[in-house]
Design a protein around this motif. Structure first.
Motif, PDB file in Angstrom:
ATOM      1  N   GLY A  48       0.815  -1.208   0.000  1.00  0.00           N
ATOM      2  CA  GLY A  48       0.000   0.000   0.000  1.00  0.00           C
ATOM      3  C   GLY A  48       0.848   1.258   0.000  1.00  0.00           C
ATOM      4  N   LEU A  49       1.938   1.252   0.762  1.00  0.00           N
ATOM      5  CA  LEU A  49       2.805   2.427   0.812  1.00  0.00           C
ATOM      6  C   LEU A  49       3.584   2.598  -0.484  1.00  0.00           C
ATOM      7  CD1 LEU A  49       4.068   2.271   4.483  1.00  0.00           C
ATOM      8  CD2 LEU A  49       2.240   3.634   3.495  1.00  0.00           C
ATOM      9  N   GLU A  50       3.938   1.485  -1.110  1.00  0.00           N
ATOM     10  CA  GLU A  50       4.607   1.573  -2.410  1.00  0.00           C
ATOM     11  C   GLU A  50       3.671   2.216  -3.435  1.00  0.00           C
ATOM     12  OE1 GLU A  50       6.808  -1.359  -5.643  1.00  0.00           O
ATOM     13  OE2 GLU A  50       6.184  -2.166  -3.710  1.00  0.00           O
ATOM     14  N   ILE A  51       2.413   1.849  -3.379  1.00  0.00           N
ATOM     15  CA  ILE A  51       1.421   2.443  -4.277  1.00  0.00           C
ATOM     16  C   ILE A  51       1.187   3.905  -3.906  1.00  0.00           C
ATOM     17  CG2 ILE A  51      -1.010   2.368  -4.960  1.00  0.00           C
ATOM     18  CD1 ILE A  51      -0.789  -0.719  -4.582  1.00  0.00           C
ATOM     19  N   ALA A  52       1.176   4.204  -2.607  1.00  0.00           N
ATOM     20  CA  ALA A  52       0.935   5.577  -2.159  1.00  0.00           C
ATOM     21  C   ALA A  52       2.059   6.513  -2.605  1.00  0.00           C
ATOM     22  CB  ALA A  52       0.787   5.617  -0.642  1.00  0.00           C
ATOM     23  N   ARG A  53       3.268   5.998  -2.798  1.00  0.00           N
ATOM     24  CA  ARG A  53       4.389   6.829  -3.239  1.00  0.00           C
ATOM     25  C   ARG A  53       4.306   7.177  -4.730  1.00  0.00           C
ATOM     26  NH1 ARG A  53       7.269   3.826   0.668  1.00  0.00           N
ATOM     27  NH2 ARG A  53       7.722   2.151  -0.789  1.00  0.00           N
ATOM     28  N   LEU A  54       3.445   6.501  -5.469  1.00  0.00           N
ATOM     29  CA  LEU A  54       3.283   6.805  -6.892  1.00  0.00           C
ATOM     30  C   LEU A  54       2.607   8.162  -7.056  1.00  0.00           C
ATOM     31  CD1 LEU A  54       1.945   3.389  -8.257  1.00  0.00           C
ATOM     32  CD2 LEU A  54       4.260   4.296  -8.449  1.00  0.00           C
ATOM     33  N   ASP A  66      -4.742   9.579  -0.881  1.00  0.00           N
ATOM     34  CA  ASP A  66      -4.743  11.023  -1.148  1.00  0.00           C
ATOM     35  C   ASP A  66      -4.548  11.808   0.145  1.00  0.00           C
ATOM     36  OD1 ASP A  66      -5.107  10.574  -3.839  1.00  0.00           O
ATOM     37  OD2 ASP A  66      -7.288  10.854  -3.774  1.00  0.00           O
ATOM     38  N   LEU A  67      -5.185  11.355   1.227  1.00  0.00           N
ATOM     39  CA  LEU A  67      -5.019  12.014   2.519  1.00  0.00           C
ATOM     40  C   LEU A  67      -3.576  11.880   3.012  1.00  0.00           C
ATOM     41  CD1 LEU A  67      -6.131  13.518   4.961  1.00  0.00           C
ATOM     42  CD2 LEU A  67      -6.871  11.322   5.889  1.00  0.00           C
ATOM     43  N   LEU A  68      -2.969  10.724   2.803  1.00  0.00           N
ATOM     44  CA  LEU A  68      -1.572  10.518   3.214  1.00  0.00           C
ATOM     45  C   LEU A  68      -0.659  11.524   2.524  1.00  0.00           C
ATOM     46  CD1 LEU A  68       0.432   8.757   4.842  1.00  0.00           C
ATOM     47  CD2 LEU A  68       0.704   7.383   2.778  1.00  0.00           C
ATOM     48  N   ASP A  69      -0.950  11.854   1.269  1.00  0.00           N
ATOM     49  CA  ASP A  69      -0.148  12.846   0.551  1.00  0.00           C
ATOM     50  C   ASP A  69      -0.193  14.202   1.226  1.00  0.00           C
ATOM     51  OD1 ASP A  69       0.570  11.009  -1.389  1.00  0.00           O
ATOM     52  OD2 ASP A  69      -0.956  11.670  -2.830  1.00  0.00           O
ATOM     53  N   GLY A 114       0.606  11.334  12.605  1.00  0.00           N
ATOM     54  CA  GLY A 114      -0.573  11.237  11.746  1.00  0.00           C
ATOM     55  C   GLY A 114      -0.298  10.389  10.504  1.00  0.00           C
ATOM     56  N   ARG A 115       0.881  10.564   9.925  1.00  0.00           N
ATOM     57  CA  ARG A 115       1.263   9.759   8.753  1.00  0.00           C
ATOM     58  C   ARG A 115       1.375   8.286   9.140  1.00  0.00           C
ATOM     59  NH1 ARG A 115       2.752  11.843   4.066  1.00  0.00           N
ATOM     60  NH2 ARG A 115       4.041  10.050   3.560  1.00  0.00           N
ATOM     61  N   ARG A 116       1.964   8.022  10.309  1.00  0.00           N
ATOM     62  CA  ARG A 116       2.126   6.636  10.749  1.00  0.00           C
ATOM     63  C   ARG A 116       0.762   5.959  10.914  1.00  0.00           C
ATOM     64  NH1 ARG A 116       1.496   3.528  14.841  1.00  0.00           N
ATOM     65  NH2 ARG A 116       0.826   5.180  16.223  1.00  0.00           N
ATOM     66  N   ARG A 117      -0.176   6.651  11.534  1.00  0.00           N
ATOM     67  CA  ARG A 117      -1.515   6.082  11.711  1.00  0.00           C
ATOM     68  C   ARG A 117      -2.211   5.890  10.362  1.00  0.00           C
ATOM     69  NH1 ARG A 117      -1.893   9.979  15.872  1.00  0.00           N
ATOM     70  NH2 ARG A 117      -3.303  11.179  14.553  1.00  0.00           N
ATOM     71  N   GLN A 118      -2.028   6.850   9.461  1.00  0.00           N
ATOM     72  CA  GLN A 118      -2.645   6.732   8.145  1.00  0.00           C
ATOM     73  C   GLN A 118      -2.030   5.567   7.361  1.00  0.00           C
ATOM     74  OE1 GLN A 118      -5.261   8.385   7.435  1.00  0.00           O
ATOM     75  NE2 GLN A 118      -5.529   7.903   5.280  1.00  0.00           N
ATOM     76  N   GLU A 119      -0.724   5.353   7.514  1.00  0.00           N
ATOM     77  CA  GLU A 119      -0.074   4.217   6.848  1.00  0.00           C
ATOM     78  C   GLU A 119      -0.637   2.898   7.368  1.00  0.00           C
ATOM     79  OE1 GLU A 119       4.061   4.895   7.609  1.00  0.00           O
ATOM     80  OE2 GLU A 119       4.193   6.495   6.105  1.00  0.00           O
ATOM     81  N   GLN A 120      -0.876   2.817   8.673  1.00  0.00           N
ATOM     82  CA  GLN A 120      -1.473   1.607   9.225  1.00  0.00           C
ATOM     83  C   GLN A 120      -2.899   1.429   8.711  1.00  0.00           C
ATOM     84  OE1 GLN A 120      -0.973   1.962  13.468  1.00  0.00           O
ATOM     85  NE2 GLN A 120       0.860   0.686  13.404  1.00  0.00           N
TER      86      GLN A 120
END
Length: 186
Positions: free
Chosen positions: A34-40, A59-62, A69-75
């Motif tokens: 998911g994080l690999e995809i989020a980095r695209l 989109d929110l993680l961006d 907050g980023r850590r929780r969103q990544e989880q």
């Protein structure tokens, strides 16, 4: 006397449940995907088969800047990945990585050809250009003439000791464009 397992079946075999460690490894693998995809970039992510909730979470993680907050969103993205078609996403990423690898290989080939053309003697250049165009289905007279002019200009700049890399860059772009045309036509 040993305790009987509550989940034992009547035929004497116990069902194989994944261990807690295996569940954690799977969860971490889904989160990493998911994080690999989020980095695209967002435009590339839009082409992937993501669930609406997962796309929104990415989109929110961006937009998040806070570390916690980023850590929780990544989880959260890792949890949403349970519902996503993991194989389709892996295939899409593999296709993207293959395209990237092909582009890098094309640039390396263009760099190698530029180096060979600049180091060759004047008598060897026509033979090298023929070798470059050999088997090229996209060879046009305009492209061949443009490449010949770029080689001539880069060799002249190299011979005069010109510190400006402009002519060499033009040669590289011409080679890369010709190789890209060859890859698309093949």
């Amino acid at each position: 006397m040993p305790r009987k397992r509550a989940h034992a079946t009547t035929d004497g075999e116990s069902p194989q449940k994944p261990s807690r460690s295996a569940n954690k490894r799977g969860s971490h693998a889904r989160q990493a995907l998911g994080l690999e995809i989020a980095r695209l970039p967002a435009a590339e992510r839009a082409a992937l088969p993501l669930t609406p909730d997962l796309a929104e979470a990415m989109d929110l993680l961006d937009r998040l800047t806070d570390r916690e907050g980023r850590r929780r969103q990544e989880q959260y993205i890792g949890r949403l990945m349970r519902d996503a078609d993991e194989e389709a996403l892996r295939r899409a990423l593999a296709g993207r990585q293959a395209r990237d690898a092909a582009e890098v290989a094309r640039f390396h080939a263009a760099e190698a050809w530029r180096s060979r053309l600049l180091k060759a003697t004047a008598a060897e250049v026509p033979q090298l250009l023929d070798e470059f165009w050999q088997g090229a289905p996209q060879k046009t007279t305009a492209a061949a003439e443009e490449l010949a002019r770029a080689v001539e200009a880069a060799r002249a700049a190299h011979a005069r000791g010109d510190a400006s890399p402009r002519a060499s860059r033009v040669l590289f772009r011409s080679l890369a464009a010709a190789l890209a045309g060859n890859a698309e036509g093949a």
